[in-house]
Design an enzyme around this catalytic site. Structure first.
Site, PDB file in Angstrom:
ATOM      1  N   CYS A 104       0.853  -1.180   0.000  1.00  0.00           N
ATOM      2  CA  CYS A 104       0.000   0.000   0.000  1.00  0.00           C
ATOM      3  C   CYS A 104       0.892   1.234   0.000  1.00  0.00           C
ATOM      4  O   CYS A 104       1.888   1.278   0.724  1.00  0.00           O
ATOM      5  CB  CYS A 104      -0.894  -0.019   1.240  1.00  0.00           C
ATOM      6  SG  CYS A 104      -2.001   1.380   1.379  1.00  0.00           S
ATOM      7  N   HIS A 146      -8.937  -3.720  -2.532  1.00  0.00           N
ATOM      8  CA  HIS A 146      -8.039  -2.907  -1.705  1.00  0.00           C
ATOM      9  C   HIS A 146      -8.492  -1.451  -1.689  1.00  0.00           C
ATOM     10  O   HIS A 146      -8.610  -0.839  -0.622  1.00  0.00           O
ATOM     11  CB  HIS A 146      -6.615  -3.031  -2.265  1.00  0.00           C
ATOM     12  CG  HIS A 146      -5.580  -2.244  -1.548  1.00  0.00           C
ATOM     13  ND1 HIS A 146      -4.655  -2.830  -0.711  1.00  0.00           N
ATOM     14  CD2 HIS A 146      -5.293  -0.919  -1.552  1.00  0.00           C
ATOM     15  CE1 HIS A 146      -3.863  -1.898  -0.224  1.00  0.00           C
ATOM     16  NE2 HIS A 146      -4.223  -0.731  -0.728  1.00  0.00           N
ATOM     17  N   GLU A 147      -8.758  -0.879  -2.870  1.00  0.00           N
ATOM     18  CA  GLU A 147      -9.156   0.534  -2.947  1.00  0.00           C
ATOM     19  C   GLU A 147     -10.549   0.749  -2.355  1.00  0.00           C
ATOM     20  O   GLU A 147     -10.793   1.753  -1.678  1.00  0.00           O
ATOM     21  CB  GLU A 147      -9.078   1.046  -4.382  1.00  0.00           C
ATOM     22  CG  GLU A 147      -7.696   0.960  -5.025  1.00  0.00           C
ATOM     23  CD  GLU A 147      -6.563   1.537  -4.197  1.00  0.00           C
ATOM     24  OE1 GLU A 147      -6.791   2.497  -3.422  1.00  0.00           O
ATOM     25  OE2 GLU A 147      -5.438   1.032  -4.309  1.00  0.00           O
ATOM     26  N   HIS A 150     -10.207   0.958   1.348  1.00  0.00           N
ATOM     27  CA  HIS A 150      -9.718   2.261   1.813  1.00  0.00           C
ATOM     28  C   HIS A 150     -10.876   3.216   2.076  1.00  0.00           C
ATOM     29  O   HIS A 150     -10.893   3.920   3.082  1.00  0.00           O
ATOM     30  CB  HIS A 150      -8.782   2.901   0.781  1.00  0.00           C
ATOM     31  CG  HIS A 150      -7.348   2.556   0.972  1.00  0.00           C
ATOM     32  ND1 HIS A 150      -6.665   2.817   2.132  1.00  0.00           N
ATOM     33  CD2 HIS A 150      -6.459   1.982   0.129  1.00  0.00           C
ATOM     34  CE1 HIS A 150      -5.417   2.410   2.009  1.00  0.00           C
ATOM     35  NE2 HIS A 150      -5.266   1.893   0.803  1.00  0.00           N
TER      36      HIS A 150
END
Length: 181
Positions: A104, A146-147, A150
């Site tokens: 990351c 993953h995004e 976030h």
């Protein structure tokens, strides 16, 4: 984004938000204004992602708590996926669960084996408010998950448990960029 130009060309590189910053651990707000400020944010996200040599970047990673992310990421067949999603909503995460190395830009230089599904579908909007659906497999599915995480206030470290989590937290504590919260 402006027609006929590469994403990020008109953007400015912004400082990355690092792991201990509370903005990374707080769910982001919905985008309600699809005006020029949003277009500028997407350009800045691309410029920052490329400068940091990443494959994806969420708005809170540059300190903006809005539900927007960009990507320029290959899948496992080396097909390039380039775009952005505003107000993304994961609608499918399925297939085989694969533990693979995940890093990351907000935890520079570190990575850990993280479990993700090998198929993901995200729905949302473009910078102009048009509906968009993004399908990902393999590494690109990992990027989409993953995004999206976030924007929900989750970093990949939160998905680790036991020894892998403890090891990553020791590495964070020793990292030159780490500032305890």
């Amino acid at each position: 984004m402006r027609h006929g130009s590469l994403p990020g060309v008109h953007g400015r590189v912004r400082p990355l938000t690092l792991f201990s910053d509370p903005v990374l651990h707080t769910p982001c707000g919905e985008v309600t204004d699809f005006g020029p400020e949003l277009a500028d944010l997407v350009e800045d996200l691309f410029a920052t992602m490329y400068a940091a040599e990443g494959v994806g970047l969420a708005a809170n990673q540059i300190g903006v708590p809005l539900r927007v992310f960009v990507f320029d990421c290959p899948d496992d067949e080396d097909v390039r996926h380039l775009g952005h999603v505003v107000n993304p909503r994961p609608v499918v995460t399925d297939g085989v669960v694969v533990r693979g190395p995940e890093g990351c830009l907000s935890l520079p230089g570190l990575e850990a084996g993280t479990e993700r599904y090998d198929h993901a579908v995200v729905e949302g909007f473009t910078v102009t408010g048009e509906p968009v659906t993004v399908h990902g497999t393999g590494f690109f599915a990992r990027c989409l998950q993953h995004e999206s995480d976030h924007l929900d206030g989750t970093v990949y470290a939160d998905r680790l448990d036991g020894r892998r989590h403890r090891k990553l937290m020791r590495q964070v504590a020793r990292a030159s960029w780490h500032r305890p919260a």
